[in-house]
Design a protein around this motif. Structure first.
Motif, short mmCIF file in Angstrom:
data_model
loop_
_atom_site.label_atom_id
_atom_site.label_comp_id
_atom_site.label_asym_id
_atom_site.label_seq_id
_atom_site.Cartn_x
_atom_site.Cartn_y
_atom_site.Cartn_z
N GLU A 43 0.84 -1.20 0.00
CA GLU A 43 0.00 0.00 0.00
C GLU A 43 0.88 1.26 0.00
O GLU A 43 0.64 2.20 -0.76
N VAL A 47 1.23 4.37 -2.70
CA VAL A 47 1.10 5.78 -2.33
C VAL A 47 2.31 6.56 -2.81
O VAL A 47 2.19 7.66 -3.38
N ASN A 59 -1.65 19.90 -3.92
CA ASN A 59 -2.12 19.92 -2.54
C ASN A 59 -2.26 18.50 -2.02
O ASN A 59 -2.95 17.68 -2.60
N TYR A 61 -3.18 16.16 1.40
CA TYR A 61 -3.81 16.18 2.72
C TYR A 61 -3.57 14.86 3.40
O TYR A 61 -3.50 13.81 2.76
N LEU A 63 -5.07 12.39 6.47
CA LEU A 63 -6.22 12.15 7.32
C LEU A 63 -5.74 11.85 8.73
O LEU A 63 -5.07 10.85 8.97
N ILE B 89 -5.50 8.13 -1.78
CA ILE B 89 -4.54 7.22 -2.41
C ILE B 89 -4.05 6.15 -1.44
O ILE B 89 -3.16 5.38 -1.77
N GLY B 90 -4.64 6.09 -0.24
CA GLY B 90 -4.26 5.03 0.69
C GLY B 90 -3.40 5.55 1.82
O GLY B 90 -2.83 6.65 1.73
N THR B 91 -3.34 4.79 2.89
CA THR B 91 -2.61 5.09 4.13
C THR B 91 -2.92 6.51 4.64
O THR B 91 -2.07 7.16 5.23
N GLY B 92 -4.13 6.98 4.42
CA GLY B 92 -4.55 8.24 5.00
C GLY B 92 -4.16 9.47 4.21
O GLY B 92 -4.39 10.59 4.66
N TYR B 93 -3.57 9.30 3.04
CA TYR B 93 -3.19 10.46 2.24
C TYR B 93 -4.25 10.76 1.18
O TYR B 93 -4.75 9.85 0.52
N PHE B 94 -4.56 12.04 1.06
CA PHE B 94 -5.49 12.49 0.02
C PHE B 94 -4.78 13.49 -0.86
O PHE B 94 -3.98 14.31 -0.38
N ILE B 95 -5.07 13.46 -2.13
CA ILE B 95 -4.44 14.40 -3.06
C ILE B 95 -5.51 15.17 -3.82
O ILE B 95 -6.51 14.59 -4.25
N GLU B 96 -5.30 16.49 -3.91
CA GLU B 96 -6.21 17.28 -4.71
C GLU B 96 -5.82 17.14 -6.17
O GLU B 96 -4.67 17.37 -6.54
N TYR B 105 -6.70 8.77 -12.75
CA TYR B 105 -6.29 7.95 -11.61
C TYR B 105 -7.15 6.68 -11.53
O TYR B 105 -6.62 5.58 -11.41
N LYS B 109 -5.84 2.83 -11.95
CA LYS B 109 -6.00 1.81 -10.90
C LYS B 109 -6.77 0.61 -11.44
O LYS B 109 -6.44 -0.53 -11.14
#
Lengths: 129, 151
Positions: A43, A47, A59, A61, A63, B89-96, B105, B109
């Protein structure tokens, strides 16, 4: 004389069998841990690949609990890299432990086989006598 | 282990050994089947995400819509802007990402999952044939044995 040695051998055999069971349980636990880490590694690698594809000013973010916190791309990148490093090291460590345990398991198996053979020969001799 | 053992090798094995081989192969087949199912559900989810993106990109700005808060509660809202999306995108990361990048994307996938699925499917099919063969040889051997003991 032989009845006491037989009893001793049997007790020894039982102990060894218990030891073997314990080792096998540990190996199973090790397998589960390795599975967990391998999934996490995959995983994280996905990423990282995704982060590498981004423009410099994208950008990102993270979580944290229920909130999204804005994060530096470089920081996120370093974080994921560090995590991958850690997980890889952990996997290597688990591998070493697993090898060690498998060796122990084989040794135990051999001693158990030898004990069983001795018991059998003693009992066969008894049956003849 | 003897995962690629051919029929000839199986014929030489004892019944206990064959049984062990069959059990091992069955276990692996089940595991692979589970993985295939997981990939399938993941693909379905991504397909849904791609469809939602497509839907969203077709709506004009300021469009009135009902937003689901739970499965049975919807509140009215208006579409503010649809050209920026957040992608997990996984493991708590978000991308704008822009709408197009987001669609890209999802497609990437889905393609990745498809290629994984195909690879895994081949492995699973091979394992299955090994398991089936082991079962057949085992049955034949048991039959032979019972015939020999009864006669």
């Amino acid at each position: 004389m032989s009845s006491s040695t037989v009893r001793d051998l049997q007790r020894d055999l039982e102990n060894k069998a218990n030891d073997l069971g314990k080792i096998q349980k540990d190996i199973g636990k090790n397998h589960q841990l390795r599975k967990k880490y391998t999934i996490q590694l995959g995983e994280n690698e996905l990423v990282l690949k995704e982060l590498d594809l981004l423009e410099e000013d994208a950008n990102v973010y993270k979580l944290i609990g229920p909130v999204l916190v804005k994060q530096d791309l470089a920081e996120a990148n370093a974080n994921v890299r560090k995590r991958i490093e850690y997980i890889s090291a952990e996997l290597k460590r688990l591998d070493a432990i697993l090898q060690d345990m498998e060796e122990k398991q084989n040794n135990k198996r051999e001693t158990i086989m030898k004990l069983q053979q001795r018991l059998q020969t003693i009992q066969a001799g008894k049956a003849k006598a | 282990m003897a995962s690629s053992s051919s029929r000839g090798e199986m014929e030489k094995m004892g019944i206990d050994q064959l049984k062990a081989l069959k059990e091992q192969a069955d276990l692996e087949v089940n595991l692979l089947q589970d993985s295939l199912n997981n990939i399938r559900t993941a693909t379905v989810r991504l397909d849904a995400a791609a469809a939602a993106l497509n839907d969203l990109s077709l709506r004009p700005q300021g469009k009135k819509m009902l937003v689901p808060l739970t499965a049975s509660l919807y509140v009215p809202g208006t579409l503010d802007e649809a050209d920026k999306v957040l992608v997990d995108i996984g493991t708590g990361y978000f991308i704008e990402k822009t709408m197009d990048d987001g669609k890209d994307y999802c497609q990437r996938k889905i393609n990745l999952l498809k290629s994984n699925f195909d690879q895994l499917f081949e492995v699973a099919a091979k394992k299955k044939s090994v398991a089936d063969e082991a079962g057949m040889v085992l049955q034949a051997k048991v039959k032979q044995l019972t015939a020999a003991t009864t006669s």
